[in-house]
Write a protein that holds these residues in place. Structure first.
Motif, PDB file in Angstrom:
ATOM      1  N   SER A  51       0.822  -1.204   0.000  1.00 45.62           N
ATOM      2  CA  SER A  51       0.000   0.000   0.000  1.00 45.62           C
ATOM      3  C   SER A  51       0.856   1.253   0.000  1.00 45.62           C
ATOM      4  CB  SER A  51      -0.891   0.008   1.241  1.00 45.62           C
ATOM      5  OG  SER A  51      -0.102   0.107   2.415  1.00 45.62           O
ATOM      6  N   ARG A  52       0.209   2.384  -0.189  1.00 44.11           N
ATOM      7  CA  ARG A  52       0.901   3.665  -0.105  1.00 44.11           C
ATOM      8  C   ARG A  52       1.491   3.866   1.292  1.00 44.11           C
ATOM      9  NH1 ARG A  52       0.855   7.811  -3.448  1.00 44.11           N
ATOM     10  NH2 ARG A  52      -0.850   6.871  -4.638  1.00 44.11           N
ATOM     11  N   ASP A  53       0.757   3.420   2.327  1.00 40.56           N
ATOM     12  CA  ASP A  53       1.268   3.564   3.691  1.00 40.56           C
ATOM     13  C   ASP A  53       2.573   2.783   3.888  1.00 40.56           C
ATOM     14  OD1 ASP A  53      -0.822   5.196   4.380  1.00 40.56           O
ATOM     15  OD2 ASP A  53      -1.978   3.636   5.414  1.00 40.56           O
ATOM     16  N   SER A  54       2.641   1.574   3.304  1.00 36.96           N
ATOM     17  CA  SER A  54       3.867   0.777   3.423  1.00 36.96           C
ATOM     18  C   SER A  54       5.027   1.452   2.708  1.00 36.96           C
ATOM     19  CB  SER A  54       3.638  -0.625   2.854  1.00 36.96           C
ATOM     20  OG  SER A  54       2.726  -1.352   3.656  1.00 36.96           O
ATOM     21  N   ALA A  55       4.747   2.042   1.545  1.00 36.88           N
ATOM     22  CA  ALA A  55       5.798   2.764   0.817  1.00 36.88           C
ATOM     23  C   ALA A  55       6.287   3.951   1.634  1.00 36.88           C
ATOM     24  CB  ALA A  55       5.276   3.215  -0.543  1.00 36.88           C
ATOM     25  N   GLU A  56       5.366   4.661   2.261  1.00 39.41           N
ATOM     26  CA  GLU A  56       5.747   5.804   3.087  1.00 39.41           C
ATOM     27  C   GLU A  56       6.557   5.365   4.296  1.00 39.41           C
ATOM     28  OE1 GLU A  56       2.146   7.831   3.980  1.00 39.41           O
ATOM     29  OE2 GLU A  56       1.936   8.704   1.966  1.00 39.41           O
TER      30      GLU A  56
ATOM     31  N   CYS B 288      10.113   4.573   2.958  1.00 37.06           N
ATOM     32  CA  CYS B 288      10.826   5.804   2.578  1.00 37.06           C
ATOM     33  C   CYS B 288      11.126   6.672   3.793  1.00 37.06           C
ATOM     34  CB  CYS B 288      10.006   6.581   1.553  1.00 37.06           C
ATOM     35  SG  CYS B 288       9.917   5.749  -0.045  1.00 37.06           S
ATOM     36  N   GLY B 289      10.210   6.703   4.749  1.00 34.82           N
ATOM     37  CA  GLY B 289      10.448   7.478   5.961  1.00 34.82           C
ATOM     38  C   GLY B 289      11.647   6.962   6.723  1.00 34.82           C
TER      39      GLY B 289
ATOM     40  N   GLY C  83      14.780   8.703 -13.289  1.00 40.79           N
ATOM     41  CA  GLY C  83      16.089   8.748 -12.644  1.00 40.79           C
ATOM     42  C   GLY C  83      16.383   7.534 -11.786  1.00 40.79           C
ATOM     43  N   GLY C  84      15.398   6.647 -11.614  1.00 39.11           N
ATOM     44  CA  GLY C  84      15.575   5.497 -10.744  1.00 39.11           C
ATOM     45  C   GLY C  84      15.684   4.189 -11.507  1.00 39.11           C
TER      46      GLY C  84
ATOM     47  N   ALA D  38       3.490  -0.685  -9.180  1.00 42.60           N
ATOM     48  CA  ALA D  38       3.064   0.586  -8.583  1.00 42.60           C
ATOM     49  C   ALA D  38       3.852   0.888  -7.318  1.00 42.60           C
ATOM     50  CB  ALA D  38       1.571   0.549  -8.297  1.00 42.60           C
ATOM     51  N   PHE D  39       4.112  -0.134  -6.519  1.00 42.50           N
ATOM     52  CA  PHE D  39       4.844   0.052  -5.270  1.00 42.50           C
ATOM     53  C   PHE D  39       6.265   0.520  -5.550  1.00 42.50           C
ATOM     54  CE2 PHE D  39       7.048  -1.425  -1.401  1.00 42.50           C
ATOM     55  CZ  PHE D  39       6.212  -0.884  -0.435  1.00 42.50           C
ATOM     56  N   ALA D  40       6.935  -0.140  -6.496  1.00 44.17           N
ATOM     57  CA  ALA D  40       8.302   0.262  -6.840  1.00 44.17           C
ATOM     58  C   ALA D  40       8.326   1.692  -7.371  1.00 44.17           C
ATOM     59  CB  ALA D  40       8.876  -0.711  -7.868  1.00 44.17           C
ATOM     60  N   ARG D  41       7.319   2.047  -8.160  1.00 44.61           N
ATOM     61  CA  ARG D  41       7.257   3.401  -8.710  1.00 44.61           C
ATOM     62  C   ARG D  41       7.097   4.429  -7.589  1.00 44.61           C
ATOM     63  NH1 ARG D  41       3.233   2.614 -11.746  1.00 44.61           N
ATOM     64  NH2 ARG D  41       4.457   1.643 -13.405  1.00 44.61           N
ATOM     65  N   ARG D  42       6.264   4.108  -6.593  1.00 46.74           N
ATOM     66  CA  ARG D  42       6.093   5.025  -5.454  1.00 46.74           C
ATOM     67  C   ARG D  42       7.418   5.229  -4.723  1.00 46.74           C
ATOM     68  NH1 ARG D  42       1.319   1.800  -4.080  1.00 46.74           N
ATOM     69  NH2 ARG D  42      -0.537   2.831  -4.917  1.00 46.74           N
ATOM     70  N   LEU D  43       8.177   4.159  -4.563  1.00 40.22           N
ATOM     71  CA  LEU D  43       9.458   4.274  -3.876  1.00 40.22           C
ATOM     72  C   LEU D  43      10.396   5.206  -4.633  1.00 40.22           C
ATOM     73  CD1 LEU D  43      10.118   0.558  -2.799  1.00 40.22           C
ATOM     74  CD2 LEU D  43       9.237   2.414  -1.382  1.00 40.22           C
ATOM     75  N   VAL D  44      10.481   5.028  -5.942  1.00 38.55           N
ATOM     76  CA  VAL D  44      11.352   5.882  -6.749  1.00 38.55           C
ATOM     77  C   VAL D  44      10.883   7.324  -6.701  1.00 38.55           C
ATOM     78  CG1 VAL D  44      12.128   6.368  -9.110  1.00 38.55           C
ATOM     79  CG2 VAL D  44      12.114   4.013  -8.255  1.00 38.55           C
ATOM     80  N   GLU D  45       9.577   7.539  -6.808  1.00 41.82           N
ATOM     81  CA  GLU D  45       9.045   8.911  -6.774  1.00 41.82           C
ATOM     82  C   GLU D  45       9.273   9.577  -5.423  1.00 41.82           C
ATOM     83  OE1 GLU D  45       5.004   8.242  -7.791  1.00 41.82           O
ATOM     84  OE2 GLU D  45       5.373   8.126  -9.963  1.00 41.82           O
ATOM     85  N   SER D  46       9.465   8.762  -4.386  1.00 45.74           N
ATOM     86  CA  SER D  46       9.665   9.312  -3.042  1.00 45.74           C
ATOM     87  C   SER D  46      11.130   9.450  -2.657  1.00 45.74           C
ATOM     88  CB  SER D  46       8.945   8.426  -2.009  1.00 45.74           C
ATOM     89  OG  SER D  46       7.550   8.382  -2.261  1.00 45.74           O
ATOM     90  N   GLY D  47      12.023   9.209  -3.612  1.00 44.64           N
ATOM     91  CA  GLY D  47      13.429   9.463  -3.337  1.00 44.64           C
ATOM     92  C   GLY D  47      14.335   8.257  -3.269  1.00 44.64           C
ATOM     93  N   VAL D  48      13.820   7.069  -3.594  1.00 46.66           N
ATOM     94  CA  VAL D  48      14.668   5.880  -3.639  1.00 46.66           C
ATOM     95  C   VAL D  48      15.340   5.822  -5.010  1.00 46.66           C
ATOM     96  CG1 VAL D  48      14.707   3.357  -3.558  1.00 46.66           C
ATOM     97  CG2 VAL D  48      13.234   4.639  -1.981  1.00 46.66           C
ATOM     98  N   HIS D  49      16.633   5.597  -5.038  1.00 47.83           N
ATOM     99  CA  HIS D  49      17.367   5.585  -6.302  1.00 47.83           C
ATOM    100  C   HIS D  49      17.388   4.208  -6.959  1.00 47.83           C
ATOM    101  CE1 HIS D  49      19.272   9.053  -4.048  1.00 47.83           C
ATOM    102  NE2 HIS D  49      18.717   9.619  -5.109  1.00 47.83           N
ATOM    103  N   VAL D  50      17.455   3.152  -6.136  1.00 52.40           N
ATOM    104  CA  VAL D  50      17.496   1.790  -6.674  1.00 52.40           C
ATOM    105  C   VAL D  50      16.575   0.901  -5.847  1.00 52.40           C
ATOM    106  CG1 VAL D  50      18.925  -0.236  -7.157  1.00 52.40           C
ATOM    107  CG2 VAL D  50      19.884   2.060  -7.453  1.00 52.40           C
ATOM    108  N   VAL D  51      15.704   0.157  -6.539  1.00 54.03           N
ATOM    109  CA  VAL D  51      14.890  -0.882  -5.915  1.00 54.03           C
ATOM    110  C   VAL D  51      15.405  -2.214  -6.442  1.00 54.03           C
ATOM    111  CG1 VAL D  51      12.585  -1.852  -5.603  1.00 54.03           C
ATOM    112  CG2 VAL D  51      12.880   0.639  -5.774  1.00 54.03           C
TER     113      VAL D  51
END
Length: 370
Positions: free
Chosen positions: A204-209, A212-213, A274-275, A245-258
């Protein structure tokens, strides 16, 4: 691109069972699998396919030609997933068909690879109970090996590993997590006072947050941020929409590599924003050589991922894949035909994600980066 940060990424490293048995100090070979009750049978299966395997072998043997390739980039930070408990514990997880452990005396097989972060968030690290997990922490810690993704409690399990770039500027911050789709039992989740793994309940979005947090809290400006995630099924090239979608959220939130793993073969690659997303890095070291089934996926082919990132922005600058083939439980460079097959297969699997995979003249694979 100015200053760069280099990464060497590998998938699952499974040094239990047959691999443990060919090393200098093998543990007890007894298994409780349905069809195999002696770990040495996996060695014999591999010998039927490829010929005699020397015993005992040195700690460098299973790694084979990968060591030379990794040494080509001495400034790179190396990250792999250790999907094996390091213990002599006789505790066993009930209801699990396959259990992995290696003898703590064979720890040099991990030390010789020079890996900077060993991920432990996976579906085999607690195969031999929480005592086995504690033994794993103790053995790796005593050897000075850095781990992430599991701990004596949730706070430790969720703590990112922070690695200074060898001989250079900058740091790489790595958070390792697992998802139930890879077969991690829910009771393995680390708790406030319970040892276990960093397990995300959903995508979920909450898990991605949450991920990233944690990652951003441990980061400083200019750090390269990596999420290593154990997820998905063992076979196949389709990537579920929720994982994409989850991987995309991570990249959009500042993760460089998944860096994903769990599948027994390399899976599609996605480059964008960029990710870099490796949906499945595949296995690297294991004893599967003589096991029949799923031959169409060519599980004997393994990959090291050489990643170059902009040191200032973390943006992807280059990606190279180095193919290997396991033979006699040792990794050797793949031949031209095998490299071509892997390039064509990953190219076809990654096209829907907007990524192309090309074969280079030296047998390595390249991914064009816009």
């Amino acid at each position: 691109m100015g200053e760069t940060v280099r990464l060497v990424l590998g998938g699952d490293v499974m040094t239990g069972r047959g691999i443990d048995q060919i090393l200098a100090e093998p543990g007890a070979p007894v298994l409780t699998e349905r069809y195999v009750t002696d770990a040495r049978d996996y060695v014999r299966l591999a010998e039927r396919v490829s010929g005699p395997i020397p015993r005992p072998v040195g700690p460098e043997y299973p790694w084979g030609d990968t060591l030379e390739v990794m040494d080509e980039v001495p400034s790179a930070v190396r990250l792999m997933n250790l999907e094996t408990s390091v213990t002599q514990s006789e505790d066993r997880e009930r209801g699990k068909a396959v259990l992995y452990r290696m003898s703590p005396a064979n720890l040099p097989v991990l030390e010789v690879a020079g890996v900077h972060v060993w991920g432990l968030a996976n579906n085999h690290v607690l195969d031999h109970g929480r005592q086995g997990l504690l033994d794993t922490f103790g053995a790796l810690g005593a050897a000075g090996l850095t781990t992430a993704g599991a701990g004596r409690d949730a706070e430790v399990a969720w703590a990112p590993a922070v690695v200074p770039v060898p001989g250079g500027q900058g740091r790489v911050v790595v958070l390792c997590v697992a998802h139930p789709s890879s077969g991690v039992p829910p009771q393995w989740k680390a708790g406030r006072t319970r040892a276990g793994v960093a397990l995300v309940d959903d995508l979920s979005r909450d898990s991605a947050e949450l991920i990233c947090g944690r990652l951003l809290a441990a980061s400083s400006p200019g750090d390269v941020r990596v999420v290593s995630i154990h997820w998905g099924t063992n076979w196949g090239y389709d990537v579920p929409a929720d994982q994409r979608a989850f991987a995309r959220r991570l990249v959009e939130s500042g993760v460089h590599v998944v860096a994903g793993h769990s599948s027994h073969h390399a899976r599609p690659i996605e480059v964008g924003g960029g990710g870099l997303v490796l949906h499945g890095c595949g296995d690297l070291v294991n004893d599967y050589e003589g096991i029949r089934g799923y031959e169409q996926f060519r599980g004997e082919l393994r990959v090291l991922y050489l990643v170059t990132l902009d040191a200032a922005t973390g943006d992807l600058g280059a990606l190279q894949l180095v193919p290997f083939r396991t033979r006699r439980l040792r990794l050797e460079r793949a031949n031209a035909a095998d490299s071509r097959w892997l390039a064509d297969t990953l190219d076809a699997a990654s096209r829907d994600l907007g990524t192309r995979v090309e074969l280079a003249r030296d047998g390595r694979l390249g991914v064009p980066v816009a």
